[in-house]
Design a protein around this motif. Sequence first.
Motif, PDB file in Angstrom:
ATOM      1  N   THR A 176      49.732  30.133  -2.513  1.00  0.00           N
ATOM      2  CA  THR A 176      49.285  28.784  -2.854  1.00  0.00           C
ATOM      3  C   THR A 176      48.119  28.848  -3.822  1.00  0.00           C
ATOM      4  O   THR A 176      48.055  28.092  -4.784  1.00  0.00           O
ATOM      5  N   ARG A 177      47.169  29.789  -3.550  1.00  0.00           N
ATOM      6  CA  ARG A 177      46.030  29.937  -4.465  1.00  0.00           C
ATOM      7  C   ARG A 177      46.496  30.383  -5.829  1.00  0.00           C
ATOM      8  O   ARG A 177      45.989  29.931  -6.850  1.00  0.00           O
ATOM      9  N   VAL A 201      49.363  29.846  -7.261  1.00  0.00           N
ATOM     10  CA  VAL A 201      50.022  28.710  -7.928  1.00  0.00           C
ATOM     11  C   VAL A 201      48.960  27.738  -8.449  1.00  0.00           C
ATOM     12  O   VAL A 201      49.048  27.232  -9.565  1.00  0.00           O
ATOM     13  N   PHE A 202      47.929  27.524  -7.642  1.00  0.00           N
ATOM     14  CA  PHE A 202      46.880  26.593  -8.040  1.00  0.00           C
ATOM     15  C   PHE A 202      46.107  27.116  -9.240  1.00  0.00           C
ATOM     16  O   PHE A 202      45.806  26.382 -10.181  1.00  0.00           O
ATOM     17  N   PHE A 205      48.190  26.828 -12.284  1.00  0.00           N
ATOM     18  CA  PHE A 205      48.233  25.419 -12.688  1.00  0.00           C
ATOM     19  C   PHE A 205      46.983  25.051 -13.480  1.00  0.00           C
ATOM     20  O   PHE A 205      47.059  24.421 -14.541  1.00  0.00           O
ATOM     21  N   LEU A 206      45.804  25.445 -12.996  1.00  0.00           N
ATOM     22  CA  LEU A 206      44.559  25.153 -13.700  1.00  0.00           C
ATOM     23  C   LEU A 206      44.513  25.852 -15.054  1.00  0.00           C
ATOM     24  O   LEU A 206      44.046  25.278 -16.050  1.00  0.00           O
ATOM     25  N   SER A 218      46.871  24.081 -17.443  1.00  0.00           N
ATOM     26  CA  SER A 218      46.310  22.759 -17.750  1.00  0.00           C
ATOM     27  C   SER A 218      45.189  22.894 -18.766  1.00  0.00           C
ATOM     28  O   SER A 218      45.075  22.092 -19.699  1.00  0.00           O
TER      29      SER A 218
END
Length: 128
Positions: free
Chosen positions: A4-5, A7-8, A11-12, A15
Amino acid sequence: MLRTRLVFILFLFFSALSFSAMSEVIETAPAPQTTISTPPPITPPSAPEQATPVPFTASRGQLLYELQCVSCHESMLHIRSNRRVTSLSELRRQVEHWSDVLKPTWSVEDIDDVTRYLNTRFYKLEIK
């Protein structure tokens, strides 16, 4: 949880990359030229062509009738099937009679004009 980390963080990262790429495009793109065109000057309308005045065609008899008689009579009086007037002399006598009722009374010329108007407009009696 590690997944999850990851993926996060990805994502950042993407972005941030897309944001910086967009800001470069915005900064390097030329500013749109805003041109304000001035409207054409307003010219006053040309003077309308002078219309030829149309002469007023109401007869003197019609004017007298409309001023004095219409207040009591309607045109239905003259076109009813059982009207009293059957000759031009009777029509003139009726106009003369009602002229005496009016104050001031009409002149002979006024009576003739109103009789002529009524005959032309409504009665269409033959002149004998």
